[in-house]
Design an enzyme around this catalytic site. Structure first.
Site, PDB file in Angstrom:
ATOM      1  N   ASP A 159       0.823  -1.209   0.000  1.00 51.92           N
ATOM      2  CA  ASP A 159       0.000   0.000   0.000  1.00 51.92           C
ATOM      3  C   ASP A 159       0.861   1.266   0.000  1.00 51.92           C
ATOM      4  O   ASP A 159       0.479   2.291  -0.558  1.00 51.92           O
ATOM      5  CB  ASP A 159      -0.930  -0.004   1.220  1.00 51.92           C
ATOM      6  CG  ASP A 159      -2.011  -1.084   1.100  1.00 51.92           C
ATOM      7  OD1 ASP A 159      -2.369  -1.440  -0.030  1.00 51.92           O
ATOM      8  OD2 ASP A 159      -2.491  -1.565   2.143  1.00 51.92           O
ATOM      9  N   GLY A 160       2.044   1.198   0.618  1.00 49.84           N
ATOM     10  CA  GLY A 160       2.927   2.357   0.632  1.00 49.84           C
ATOM     11  C   GLY A 160       3.445   2.701  -0.749  1.00 49.84           C
ATOM     12  O   GLY A 160       3.536   3.877  -1.124  1.00 49.84           O
ATOM     13  N   GLU A 170       0.836   5.212   6.244  1.00 46.28           N
ATOM     14  CA  GLU A 170       2.096   5.902   6.516  1.00 46.28           C
ATOM     15  C   GLU A 170       1.798   7.212   7.242  1.00 46.28           C
ATOM     16  O   GLU A 170       0.724   7.796   7.085  1.00 46.28           O
ATOM     17  CB  GLU A 170       2.843   6.214   5.214  1.00 46.28           C
ATOM     18  CG  GLU A 170       3.108   5.000   4.324  1.00 46.28           C
ATOM     19  CD  GLU A 170       4.121   4.035   4.909  1.00 46.28           C
ATOM     20  OE1 GLU A 170       4.964   4.485   5.725  1.00 46.28           O
ATOM     21  OE2 GLU A 170       4.075   2.837   4.560  1.00 46.28           O
TER      22      GLU A 170
END
Length: 318
Positions: free
Chosen positions: A72-73, A283
């Site tokens: 996902d980052g 994040e």
């Protein structure tokens, strides 16, 4: 008359998911070539914003498709590289990370890069909503605040690689008793919420932290966030909400939860303690106060439309 050659750029994180993409890179490139894309690959580096800078460069160079391969980052970085541009290429995602929330929402095969690449063969796309924070940061899945949301960036990456989703569960159990309510003021489309909350979720999809019922009726393309406010910090009440969330999403009807739809949010903490840290797609994204807004139908993604529940789509994309 010759056909116009379409160009694709594969941006991949070589360390994501026990380096699974590195073992499949040749086959993934073959799939993209078969679909008609002249494809080149870029391996991200440990340098800050490596994927974001390459995505922006590729978009400005006129690439027709950008594929983000990683967790996902990585996809958040790639999205941040193109979301602020006037001309944006189509996007695709090959999930190789730990939780892969966005892949869950788009029904992209996980743990199999070749199968994920073959979704592009189906030529099914959705113009997806994304979120914007602080005027220059973008997110595609979740903005969140509260003690528990900090666990996504407090779990070391090597632990995530080794233990996967169990790392998050273990850390969550550890942090549950530390979750404290904070006095906040939140402006939204329907008015103002003022009160104590322990957790804030601003969702664009129905998959958050691996749970696919946390924001159960969220649509991918209706121009709205799903705002979830948890108004208790009592351990047993929070555990009850978690159980309800796992078992069908009934937590949204609980008295300890405020659940609403809104296209924009202004969040500030009213007590004099430290600000809420904001989690954007897993994040650290900045601190409160913050204004969030939906950019409707902003990015066109290749998806597995055959598997997506029609209830998660607005009429315009059917």
């Amino acid at each position: 008359m010759t056909n116009v050659i379409k160009k694709a750029r594969l941006i991949y994180n070589p360390t994501s998911g026990q380096e699974i993409i590195k073992k499949n890179i040749a086959e993934v490139l073959d799939v993209l070539e078969d679909v008609g894309y002249e494809t080149s690959a870029y391996q991200t580096t440990p340098d800050p914003l490596s994927a974001q800078k390459e995505a922006e460069r590729a978009a400005l160079a006129g690439f027709d498709l950008i594929i983000a391969a990683g967790g996902d980052g990585t996809i958040n970085e790639v999205v941040n590289g193109v979301a602020g541009l006037d001309k944006r290429p189509k996007m695709a995602f090959i999930p190789t990370g730990t939780t892969n929330d966005y892949a869950r929402a788009l029904k992209i095969p996980m743990g199999d890069p070749v199968a994920a690449a073959r979704i592009i063969e189906k030529n099914q796309t959705i113009k997806m909503d994304i979120g914007r924070a602080y005027d220059d940061k973008y997110f595609i899945n979740i903005a969140a605040a509260g003690t528990l949301t900090e666990l996504t960036y407090s779990v070391p990456s090597e632990v995530k690689s080794r233990l996967g989703y169990l790392a998050y569960v273990a850390k969550g159990v550890e942090m549950f008793p530390k979750s404290k309510g904070r006095m906040v003021r939140i402006e939204h489309d329907g008015g103002v919420f003022k009160g104590s909350v322990s957790l804030i979720f601003v969702a664009l999809t129905n998959s958050i932290g691996g749970f696919e019922q946390l924001a159960p009726d969220t649509k991918l393309d209706d121009g709205n966030f799903s705002l979830i406010l948890v108004k208790t910090d009592r351990l047993f009440e929070m555990l009850s909400l978690l159980i309800q969330a796992v078992n069908g999403g009934n937590h949204v009807n609980d008295a300890n939860v405020e659940y609403l739809k809104t296209s924009k949010i202004k969040l500030e903490v009213l007590d004099k303690a430290e600000p809420f840290m904001l989690n954007l797609d897993g994040e650290y994204g900045g601190d409160t106060p913050v204004e969030l807004q939906v950019l409707p139908n902003h990015l066109e993604f290749f998806v597995n439309m055959d598997e997506i529940n029609n209830g998660n789509l607005h009429q315009g994309n059917k």
